[in-house]
Design a protein around this motif. Structure first.
Motif, PDB file in Angstrom:
ATOM      1  N   UNK A 153       0.816  -1.222   0.000  1.00 58.53           N
ATOM      2  CA  UNK A 153       0.000   0.000   0.000  1.00 58.53           C
ATOM      3  C   UNK A 153       0.851   1.273   0.000  1.00 58.53           C
ATOM      4  N   UNK A 154       2.167   1.130   0.044  1.00 58.59           N
ATOM      5  CA  UNK A 154       3.024   2.315   0.095  1.00 58.59           C
ATOM      6  C   UNK A 154       2.961   3.022   1.428  1.00 58.59           C
ATOM      7  N   UNK A 155       2.696   2.275   2.500  1.00 57.08           N
ATOM      8  CA  UNK A 155       2.636   2.856   3.847  1.00 57.08           C
ATOM      9  C   UNK A 155       4.007   2.721   4.511  1.00 57.08           C
ATOM     10  N   UNK A 156       4.477   3.820   5.089  1.00 60.34           N
ATOM     11  CA  UNK A 156       5.822   3.816   5.664  1.00 60.34           C
ATOM     12  C   UNK A 156       5.871   4.113   7.149  1.00 60.34           C
ATOM     13  N   UNK A 157       4.716   4.376   7.786  1.00 60.31           N
ATOM     14  CA  UNK A 157       4.730   4.683   9.219  1.00 60.31           C
ATOM     15  C   UNK A 157       3.390   4.287   9.839  1.00 60.31           C
ATOM     16  N   UNK A 158       3.453   3.745  11.045  1.00 62.59           N
ATOM     17  CA  UNK A 158       2.254   3.372  11.781  1.00 62.59           C
ATOM     18  C   UNK A 158       2.271   4.028  13.166  1.00 62.59           C
ATOM     19  N   UNK A 159       1.093   4.391  13.644  1.00 58.59           N
ATOM     20  CA  UNK A 159       0.950   4.828  15.038  1.00 58.59           C
ATOM     21  C   UNK A 159       0.542   3.606  15.840  1.00 58.59           C
ATOM     22  N   UNK A 174      11.702  -1.434   6.593  1.00 63.51           N
ATOM     23  CA  UNK A 174      11.649  -0.030   6.217  1.00 63.51           C
ATOM     24  C   UNK A 174      10.371   0.670   6.605  1.00 63.51           C
ATOM     25  N   UNK A 175       9.747   0.221   7.676  1.00 63.55           N
ATOM     26  CA  UNK A 175       8.523   0.834   8.185  1.00 63.55           C
ATOM     27  C   UNK A 175       8.844   1.453   9.544  1.00 63.55           C
ATOM     28  N   UNK A 176       8.219   2.589   9.827  1.00 59.68           N
ATOM     29  CA  UNK A 176       8.537   3.330  11.049  1.00 59.68           C
ATOM     30  C   UNK A 176       7.298   3.442  11.939  1.00 59.68           C
ATOM     31  N   UNK A 177       7.505   3.965  13.141  1.00 58.12           N
ATOM     32  CA  UNK A 177       6.409   4.008  14.107  1.00 58.12           C
ATOM     33  C   UNK A 177       6.398   5.309  14.889  1.00 58.12           C
ATOM     34  N   UNK A 178       5.191   5.866  15.027  1.00 62.38           N
ATOM     35  CA  UNK A 178       4.913   6.827  16.089  1.00 62.38           C
ATOM     36  C   UNK A 178       4.492   5.987  17.282  1.00 62.38           C
ATOM     37  N   UNK A 179       5.336   5.927  18.303  1.00 57.34           N
ATOM     38  CA  UNK A 179       5.051   5.079  19.461  1.00 57.34           C
ATOM     39  C   UNK A 179       4.200   5.855  20.455  1.00 57.34           C
ATOM     40  N   UNK A 190      15.157   2.855  19.453  1.00 58.09           N
ATOM     41  CA  UNK A 190      14.871   1.794  18.489  1.00 58.09           C
ATOM     42  C   UNK A 190      14.890   2.386  17.080  1.00 58.09           C
ATOM     43  N   UNK A 191      15.490   1.727  16.115  1.00 57.52           N
ATOM     44  CA  UNK A 191      15.596   2.304  14.766  1.00 57.52           C
ATOM     45  C   UNK A 191      14.265   2.561  14.087  1.00 57.52           C
ATOM     46  N   UNK A 192      13.206   1.867  14.499  1.00 57.20           N
ATOM     47  CA  UNK A 192      11.903   2.065  13.846  1.00 57.20           C
ATOM     48  C   UNK A 192      11.121   3.243  14.424  1.00 57.20           C
TER      49      UNK A 192
END
Length: 685
Positions: free
Chosen positions: A43-49, A81-86, A147-149
């Motif tokens: 889906x071209x998503x690169x970041x999740x909360x 290659x996916x990142x996170x708002x923790x 954490x790198x993500x």
């Protein structure tokens, strides 16, 4: 000159695309995480909360922490290659806490403590709740701060509501003591001699209550200010509890409903602003008016820190909590999402990634439906947007330059709604602000939404609709703004009360009287069936002719140096001033004494914008429902042409050379926009 902000995260210096992710709801099925990673990339998503409501999964019993599932998710993110708002999970506390420490539960204004359940059902003042959030947040920071993500902290979720418990009552009294110093000063500010409500001891002061005090307007106003201050303090407490491990990580909190909290106060402690947008698209055949109001809120949140913000939540399809849950028609997902980017967002994120199987949001829109695969219309829309966002990431960090501003103060809004007159059946403050903003939006005029305490020096045109609560300081700032060459526009019901909600004495509009050159003697509220009119004076400086319909509110004013541009057509005040212009210093100040409709506002602002020398996005006539917005790095302008009209439209560009933002191909002088269509352009600044 190059004008570009650093990316919100150097780890992800592109447009952010993602969603709220709740893997803790699927711990019983490990295959779900593996499949989600595949679908996110597709889906071209690169970041999740992530972790927003995960307290019970992170601390299932008091002092027993289980981070293994979060370890696995974040490690998988980093490897792909996916990142996170923790997130800090304080928006909903676990049942064991409510049971053992009932003091953490919120007390409503009727003084009854809530049972366990719902979101934000906690007391921001409770020492136990603050202690427990600090412990868990500290452990999250220690474990994941480097954490790198992880690219930043998502503090709680949609703060809101208030608590009336004993802790909050004491905190309110303490806040008032600090603000006023003495009871005499408090009584004077609140005008408590009304109904003999004078306080003789601090212990007598309580929050407003339906079975107690609600009629002292200064009291109501200060309670709302206190609730904001206490919520901001809790948010600050959370930020401090996650800062230690990696102070460089930015912190945000997702804003949503503007009713209860003054978000300008949050801007002082947040690194980046984010908000959640859920418009009711397709409620009417023409989405233009709704699109303009959404644009207002994008402009508001961008203006809080005068730099790019994040669209933290939106729906990729529909909601499940609005009166009617409409699907987005073809093209609307792309259009509405890119509208946020056009107005300054560096992200498009959704609630939610995968639909919950049960509970209240199981039918709320998501990227991944209950079917569990990518072969859906919605997933295709999201993936197409993801590809577009990847292609236009050069807009990241660019500014949204504005020469026009609208003043929108939270305490003014609260005071207007509490004023008890002149039209309790609908004072329509927000609608008034939207209407003035919409008249600019329709011309492609970029507009900041500022507070009266903000710097006004960089603007050419400032609009202050219904500035009912006007401090003396605000009056001096606006006077100086006009004196130095600015154009000011005000309306009826302005300059009426001060910061304590006490009426200005000596005549309205109080601190604005000299600048506007008028005295407002009375204001009449009209019934919905009542009509009046504004008759333009012959040869007026605006060049407007004829009569425009007026209604709902009519202010009876006297010109004290101001030029009368138009008069009332009806009632006993027919022939009296309804529209004035005061030439003051090097600038001009207009006053609209009555509520006027879109036809007048459109014609008026077309002239006012030209007269003030305000730039438009494109020097052309835009069809109704089509907007043009610009982001710029000082060398390249990125132009977003958006069609919300519900009909195919054609736009003739101005004489400058344009190229397609994605392909760099040259674009002709005429742009065809299909229904829900958008054209992404760029040109030399």
């Amino acid at each position: 000159m190059t004008t570009k902000f650093a990316p919100i995260s150097e780890k992800l210096p592109v447009l952010m695309h993602g969603a709220d992710y709740n893997p803790d709801q699927w711990l019983h099925d490990p295959k779900v995480l593996e499949e989600d990673i595949r679908l996110m990339k597709l889906a071209g998503c690169n970041v999740m909360a992530i972790g927003i409501f995960s307290w019970a999964s992170l601390e299932p019993t008091e002092g027993n922490f289980t981070f293994e599932w979060m370890d696995q998710v974040l490690d998988r993110f980093a490897a792909n290659g996916i990142y996170a708002w923790l997130a800090t999970p304080s928006g909903a506390r676990p049942a064991w806490m409510s049971q053992k420490y009932p003091e953490v539960l919120r007390v409503e204004k009727n003084r009854v403590r809530n049972l366990h359940g719902m979101r934000h059902n906690h007391c921001n003042t409770s020492p136990v709740y603050r202690e427990k959030t600090a412990i868990l947040n500290g452990k999250l920071a220690e474990r994941y701060g480097n954490h790198p993500a992880v690219i930043g902290w998502h503090i709680s979720n949609e703060f809101g509501g208030d608590c009336h418990c004993d802790y909050c009552q004491e905190a309110f009294r303490g806040w008032l003591k600090e603000k006023y110093g003495t009871l005499d000063a408090l009584n004077a500010a609140w005008w408590t001699t009304f109904w003999a409500h004078t306080y003789t001891d601090w212990s007598q002061v309580e929050s407003p209550a339906p079975h107690g005090e609600t009629m002292v307007h200064g009291h109501n106003l200060d309670w709302r200010r206190f609730v904001t201050a206490q919520t901001v303090d809790f948010c600050r407490h959370e930020i401090e509890s996650v800062r230690s491990a990696n102070p460089s990580l930015p912190a945000t909190t997702n804003m949503h409903m503007i009713e209860g909290l003054d978000y300008r106060k949050f801007a002082e402690i947040l690194d980046v602003i984010s908000w959640d947008a859920y418009p009711t698209w397709h409620e009417f055949a023409n989405d233009g008016e709704l699109a303009a109001s959404v644009a207002f809120y994008h402009d508001l949140y961008r203006s809080l820190k005068q730099k790019p913000f994040l669209l933290m939540e939106s729906t990729p399809s529909l909601t499940n909590w609005q009166p009617v849950s409409k699907l987005k028609q073809p093209g609307m997902h792309q259009l509405s999402s890119l509208q946020a980017i056009a107005h300054g967002s560096d992200s498009v994120q959704y609630f939610q990634w995968r639909k919950s199987r049960g509970s209240s949001e199981k039918f709320h829109g998501a990227v991944v439906d209950h079917a569990g695969h990518e072969h859906t219309r919605v997933f295709k829309d999201v993936a197409e947007l993801g590809e577009t966002m990847k292609n236009i990431s050069e807009v990241v960090g660019t500014a949204t330059p504005a020469q026009t501003a609208i003043i929108f103060d939270w305490d003014n809004r609260w005071a207007v709604k509490d004023s008890q007159g002149p039209r309790n059946m609908g004072i329509k403050y927000e609608e008034t602000v939207y209407a003035h903003h919409r008249a600019l939006w329709e011309q492609g005029v970029a507009t900041d939404i500022i507070g009266s305490e903000d710097d006004m020096s960089g603007y050419k045109l400032i609009i202050a609709p219904m500035l009912y609560l006007c401090r003396e300081e605000t009056g001096r700032k606006l006077e100086q703004f006009v004196e130095q060459g600015g154009t000011l526009v005000t309306t009826y019901w302005s300059g009426v009360v001060d910061e304590h909600d006490l009426c200005h004495l000596g005549g309205f509009p109080g601190p604005l009287r000299k600048t506007l050159g008028i005295w407002a003697e009375e204001i009449e509220g009209l019934y919905d069936h009542d009509r009046n009119g504004l008759a333009m004076a012959e040869g007026n400086v605006l060049g407007l002719q004829g009569t425009f319909e007026a209604g709902e509110l009519c202010e009876l004013i006297h010109a004290e140096g101001a030029e009368v541009l138009g008069t009332y057509t009806d009632s006993f005040y027919a022939g009296r001033p309804a529209l004035t212009l005061n030439r003051f210093g090097q600038g001009r100040a207009y006053h609209m004494a009555t509520r006027l409709k879109d036809d007048f506002l459109g014609a008026f602002y077309k002239q006012a914008v030209q007269e003030a020398g305000v730039a438009r996005a494109i020097d052309t006539e835009l069809p109704q429902g089509v907007s043009a917005t610009v982001r710029s790095d000082g060398e390249t302008d990125f132009v977003f042409l958006m069609n919300f009209s519900g009909q195919p439209q054609q736009v003739k560009l101005d004489e400058r050379s344009y190229a397609d933002m994605e392909s760099n191909a040259s674009v002709g002088q005429v742009v065809e926009l299909p229904v829900n269509g958008i054209q992404l352009l760029k040109r030399k600044a």
